[in-house]
Scaffold this motif. Structure first.
Motif, PDB file in Angstrom:
ATOM      1  N   ALA A 325       0.812  -1.219   0.000  1.00  0.00           N
ATOM      2  CA  ALA A 325       0.000   0.000   0.000  1.00  0.00           C
ATOM      3  C   ALA A 325       0.845   1.269   0.000  1.00  0.00           C
ATOM      4  CB  ALA A 325      -0.935   0.001   1.209  1.00  0.00           C
ATOM      5  N   ASN A 326       2.068   1.153   0.556  1.00  0.00           N
ATOM      6  CA  ASN A 326       2.904   2.349   0.709  1.00  0.00           C
ATOM      7  C   ASN A 326       4.130   2.367  -0.202  1.00  0.00           C
ATOM      8  OD1 ASN A 326       1.823   3.934   3.295  1.00  0.00           O
ATOM      9  ND2 ASN A 326       1.610   1.735   3.684  1.00  0.00           N
ATOM     10  N   GLY A 327       4.295   1.313  -1.019  1.00  0.00           N
ATOM     11  CA  GLY A 327       5.456   1.255  -1.905  1.00  0.00           C
ATOM     12  C   GLY A 327       6.772   1.282  -1.149  1.00  0.00           C
ATOM     13  N   ILE A 328       6.821   0.590  -0.022  1.00  0.00           N
ATOM     14  CA  ILE A 328       8.012   0.597   0.833  1.00  0.00           C
ATOM     15  C   ILE A 328       9.046  -0.364   0.262  1.00  0.00           C
ATOM     16  CG2 ILE A 328       8.881   0.035   3.139  1.00  0.00           C
ATOM     17  CD1 ILE A 328       6.169   0.935   4.235  1.00  0.00           C
ATOM     18  N   ALA A 329      10.251   0.148   0.005  1.00  0.00           N
ATOM     19  CA  ALA A 329      11.307  -0.682  -0.576  1.00  0.00           C
ATOM     20  C   ALA A 329      11.968  -1.576   0.470  1.00  0.00           C
ATOM     21  CB  ALA A 329      12.362   0.212  -1.237  1.00  0.00           C
ATOM     22  N   ASP A 330      12.136  -1.041   1.687  1.00  0.00           N
ATOM     23  CA  ASP A 330      12.817  -1.786   2.753  1.00  0.00           C
ATOM     24  C   ASP A 330      11.916  -1.797   3.980  1.00  0.00           C
ATOM     25  OD1 ASP A 330      14.388  -2.879   4.698  1.00  0.00           O
ATOM     26  OD2 ASP A 330      16.070  -1.496   4.467  1.00  0.00           O
ATOM     27  N   PRO A 331      11.225  -2.919   4.255  1.00  0.00           N
ATOM     28  CA  PRO A 331      10.272  -2.955   5.378  1.00  0.00           C
ATOM     29  C   PRO A 331      10.926  -2.809   6.742  1.00  0.00           C
ATOM     30  CG  PRO A 331      10.521  -5.125   4.399  1.00  0.00           C
ATOM     31  CD  PRO A 331      11.222  -4.171   3.489  1.00  0.00           C
ATOM     32  N   SER A 332      12.261  -2.915   6.810  1.00  0.00           N
ATOM     33  CA  SER A 332      12.942  -2.730   8.091  1.00  0.00           C
ATOM     34  C   SER A 332      13.241  -1.257   8.371  1.00  0.00           C
ATOM     35  CB  SER A 332      14.240  -3.534   8.121  1.00  0.00           C
ATOM     36  OG  SER A 332      15.158  -3.042   7.153  1.00  0.00           O
TER      37      SER A 332
END
Length: 415
Positions: A325-332
């Motif tokens: 949903a947020n286009g997050i490249a690195d979930p950490s």
């Protein structure tokens, strides 16, 4: 041609059949089929095409204890390490076959075993199924080994989907450290082999365990009923593994119906090499129970101490959904002040709301962050720690807990 190059070529062949991964496939549930060895069950191009054509996903064995599957599986495509897992993950996902894995956990060296599992997840597996059975060649560790394994795996993969898969017979479960494994697992997948268990010895042992087999015999309905009674106390979702080596599609239809009635959204089948087309057809024609369509999204603003896993747990969504949903490249990596879209417009559950903790006179609250949490059904210290962006050890120390595996509904914890 090397294994990776040959597999890539095979991937192009499958993709040419019109099987490119559709948009939004990550959020679409599919029934799963377990694969043991390519040399026994079939090579990836054959397996991939058959699963793709039936709308199914794969659960592929990657390792056994500390040995990669190439030690036993002499196929050139066998898993020899994380790099080959990555090749296979890309291959099956490109073909439209969701890629999951499984491994036998032995507890001989829990730290190294946990790191192998973490490497497999990092290489592209959507989830890992941990086959934990107290039989020869399987689990031989202690309860402490189980917790050590879980702590290390969650340290390395805090947001991973980890499925505990077991022999569900009551007298077998007693020999597995269930509380420790359940404390870090996301789901339980009992192995419901109604044909294998249909023996006079099992009938007698079920009766002695308080679960007398009825006049219908060893049926899918009986096994699912017993499992629900035994595993319900752990508060984890249950997805049942059915027996593929049956020639009666009606049994499988009843198995799926009863699994759905008990709360499962999907089922899986052991295993590819012994499952006839008629059973795969039942799975194809009985689609999984999809989650309800999401409502309008809401927004959460990141504060100090937040993690993506903690935010997901708070709002009852998955980390994968937040990433998508947020286009997050690195979930950490998230940062204070970042606006996170919450799919479905979910609101934080009332039980999650933080309340002040008195710091007067020191004590546990004085060492913490000034928040408390009231335990609800299904909570574990791990899930609470993830929700608040802290660690299990920190909560244990803050609250003076003697057993981190035991908390109770209504207990108030300083966080």
């Amino acid at each position: 041609m090397g294994a990776s190059a040959a597999l890539a070529a095979g991937g192009l062949a499958i993709k040419a059949l019109g099987s490119a991964k559709p948009a939004g496939a990550a959020a679409t549930l599919k029934h799963l089929v377990w694969v043991w060895q390519f040399s026994t069950d079939g090579e990836p191009n054959v397996v991939g095409k058959r699963l793709r054509d039936n709308g199914l996903g794969i659960v592929l064995k990657t390792h056994d204890g500390l040995q990669w599957m190439s030690e036993y599986d002499k196929s050139s495509f066998a898993v020899s390490g994380p790099a080959q897992v990555g090749v296979l993950a890309n291959y099956f996902e490109t073909a439209g076959v969701p890629f999951h894995v499984w491994a036998v956990v032995q507890g001989v060296d829990p730290i190294r075993e946990a790191r192998m599992a973490a490497d497999v997840l990092a290489a592209g597996a959507r989830s890992i199924y941990l086959d934990v059975e107290p039989h020869s060649g399987f689990w031989r560790g202690t309860a402490a080994d189980a917790q050590t394994f879980g702590n290390e795996l969650r340290r390395l993969q805090p947001n991973a989907h980890i499925v505990l898969s077991l022999d569900p017979r009551p007298w077998i479960i007693e020999r597995v450290p269930m509380a420790q494994f359940a404390s870090f697992s996301s789901e339980i997948a009992p192995q419901q082999y109604w044909k294998t268990f249909d023996t006079s010895a099992n009938y007698e042992k079920y009766g002695l365990s308080g679960y007398a087999v009825g006049p219908g015999g060893m049926t899918p309905e009986f096994l699912i009923g017993v499992t629900s009674a035994i595993y319900g106390k752990y508060g984890l979702p249950i997805t049942h593994v059915g027996q593929g080596s049956t020639t009666d599609p009606a049994e499988w239809s009843r198995f799926i119906d009863n699994a759905y009635a008990s709360g499962s959204n999907i089922v899986s089948v052991w295993r590819y090499g012994v499952t006839p087309d008629s059973i795969l057809g039942i799975l194809r024609d009985t689609p999984p129970k999809q989650p309800p369509a999401p409502a309008a999204a809401s927004v959460y603003v990141v504060v100090a101490g937040d993690t993506l896993g903690g935010i997901a747990a708070t709002f009852g969504v998955s980390v994968d959904d937040l990433v998508a949903a947020n286009g997050i490249a690195d979930p950490s990596y998230i940062y204070v002040g970042q606006e996170i879209i919450i799919p479905g417009g979910a609101a934080a559950p009332a039980a999650v709301a933080a309340t002040p903790v008195s710091t007067a006179g020191g004590g546990a609250g004085g060492a913490g962050s000034g928040r408390s949490y009231t335990v609800v059904d299904g909570d574990t210290l791990y899930s609470i720690a993830g929700r608040y962006g802290t660690t299990v050890d920190a909560i244990v120390a803050l609250n003076g807990l003697s057993d981190p595996n035991y908390i109770y509904v209504g207990q108030v914890l300083a966080v």
